[in-house]
Write an enzyme that holds these catalytic residues in place. Structure first.
Site, PDB file in Angstrom:
ATOM      1  N   HIS A   1      53.613  53.750  64.940  1.00 34.58           N
ATOM      2  CA  HIS A   1      52.641  54.370  64.053  1.00 34.58           C
ATOM      3  C   HIS A   1      51.660  53.294  63.618  1.00 34.58           C
ATOM      4  CE1 HIS A   1      55.590  52.612  61.340  1.00 34.58           C
ATOM      5  NE2 HIS A   1      54.819  52.843  60.288  1.00 34.58           N
TER       6      HIS A   1
ATOM      7  N   ASP B   1      51.784  46.929  58.907  1.00 34.32           N
ATOM      8  CA  ASP B   1      52.846  45.988  59.274  1.00 34.32           C
ATOM      9  C   ASP B   1      53.396  46.246  60.671  1.00 34.32           C
ATOM     10  OD1 ASP B   1      53.806  48.368  58.019  1.00 34.32           O
ATOM     11  OD2 ASP B   1      55.784  47.474  57.724  1.00 34.32           O
ATOM     12  N   HIS B   2      52.880  47.281  61.333  1.00 28.77           N
ATOM     13  CA  HIS B   2      53.311  47.603  62.695  1.00 28.77           C
ATOM     14  C   HIS B   2      52.197  47.453  63.738  1.00 28.77           C
ATOM     15  CE1 HIS B   2      57.255  49.401  61.512  1.00 28.77           C
ATOM     16  NE2 HIS B   2      56.614  49.490  60.367  1.00 28.77           N
TER      17      HIS B   2
END
Length: 294
Positions: free
Chosen positions: A61, A65-66
């Site tokens: 997603h 932080d991804h």
């Protein structure tokens, strides 16, 4: 060669010892980079992961932080002269964010964008399942095709040796001898990747039969109310996920900065994981793929 390299294990807030997310899976000729958060390019250097080895980037997603490390990783690949195609997989609803991040990278990479919006195969041997988070999210499954394992005593009894073994494997039959007469079914290895989610059917599907399962473990069991509020897993829920699916090994990650010692989370996961081996990941860990089962 199959190996999981941990580039970062923090959730929303990095710590002195834990970088934002980042996971590199060596899968024979493929190199899959999952959820590159900030600082992933630097972590790759420390972990000995060459940018030239990346063939696919998979985003669960588009929370920062991804994915906020994506421009740096892409730019490094251009700098290193990567000439092979690179495939970027992501939820379709995050397309604006992904295109914005890609626009920040140095141009020159043969990058192919692959949005997805439903469960199912997205590439050869790679499937996705929907997760339950605050924005659209998908987990990933990487699957090796099933095969056959030859049984030497049966081969010897059938008088099949040398090149004839390969011929039997390719053709499925050699004279009166069938492949299934001298071999047994060998299930393909499976890797599951479950990030930000509440408990849901998609997470259980990804854990089912996984030889190695990576799962977020943001909160301890004592903070279950927070996990429910923010749609994350507790350590106990992550363990139950792995145990119910008969996973061989569970790698816990995506830890909240509130926990200085994630040994507590590992212990909670072991309490619900049954026979599954539980590993609390640390940044820069190299985790070999478990031995084949069965």
């Amino acid at each position: 060669m199959r190996e999981l390299v941990i580039l970062g294990t923090a959730s929303q807030v990095p710590t002195r010892t834990r970088n934002h997310n980042g996971y590199f899976l060596r899968w024979e000729r493929e190199g899959l980079l999952f959820d590159p958060g900030e600082g992933t390019q630097r972590q790759m250097i420390h972990a000995g992961v060459s940018a030239s080895k990346i063939t696919r980037i998979c985003l669960t997603h588009v929370h920062g932080d991804h994915c906020f490390g994506l421009p740096g990783v892409l730019s490094r690949m251009v700098l290193d002269g990567v000439a092979h195609p690179v495939h970027l997989h992501y939820p379709a609803s995050g397309g604006d964010v992904v295109r914005a991040l890609v626009s920040l990278a140095t141009p020159g990479l043969d990058l192919h964008l692959h949005p997805h919006g439903t469960a199912g195969p997205i590439a050869d041997g790679i499937e996705v399942e929907p997760l339950r988070h605050r924005i659209e999210a998908f987990g990933y499954r990487v699957v090796e095709p099933d095969g056959r394992t030859f049984l030497p005593p049966l081969l010897e009894a059938a008088g099949i040796t040398g090149p004839d073994v390969g011929l039997l494997q390719r053709e499925g039959r050699l004279g009166p001898v069938r492949l299934e007469d001298v071999s047994v079914h060998r299930p393909g290895l499976r890797f599951g990747f479950v990030m930000d989610t509440g408990v849901c059917d998609g997470a259980f599907a990804l854990a089912d039969g996984a030889d190695l399962l990576v799962a977020e473990s943001t909160f301890s069991n004592d903070d279950a109310a927070l996990a429910d509020q923010y749609l994350h897993l507790t350590a106990g829920q992550a363990g139950a996920l792995a145990g119910s699916g008969g996973a061989g090994s569970l790698v816990l990650t995506h830890f909240s900065s509130r926990y200085d010692d994630v040994g507590l989370l590992a212990a909670q996961a072991r309490g619900t994981a049954g026979a599954t081996t539980v590993i609390a990941a640390s940044d820069l860990d190299h985790i070999p793929f478990p031995s084949r089962r069965g």
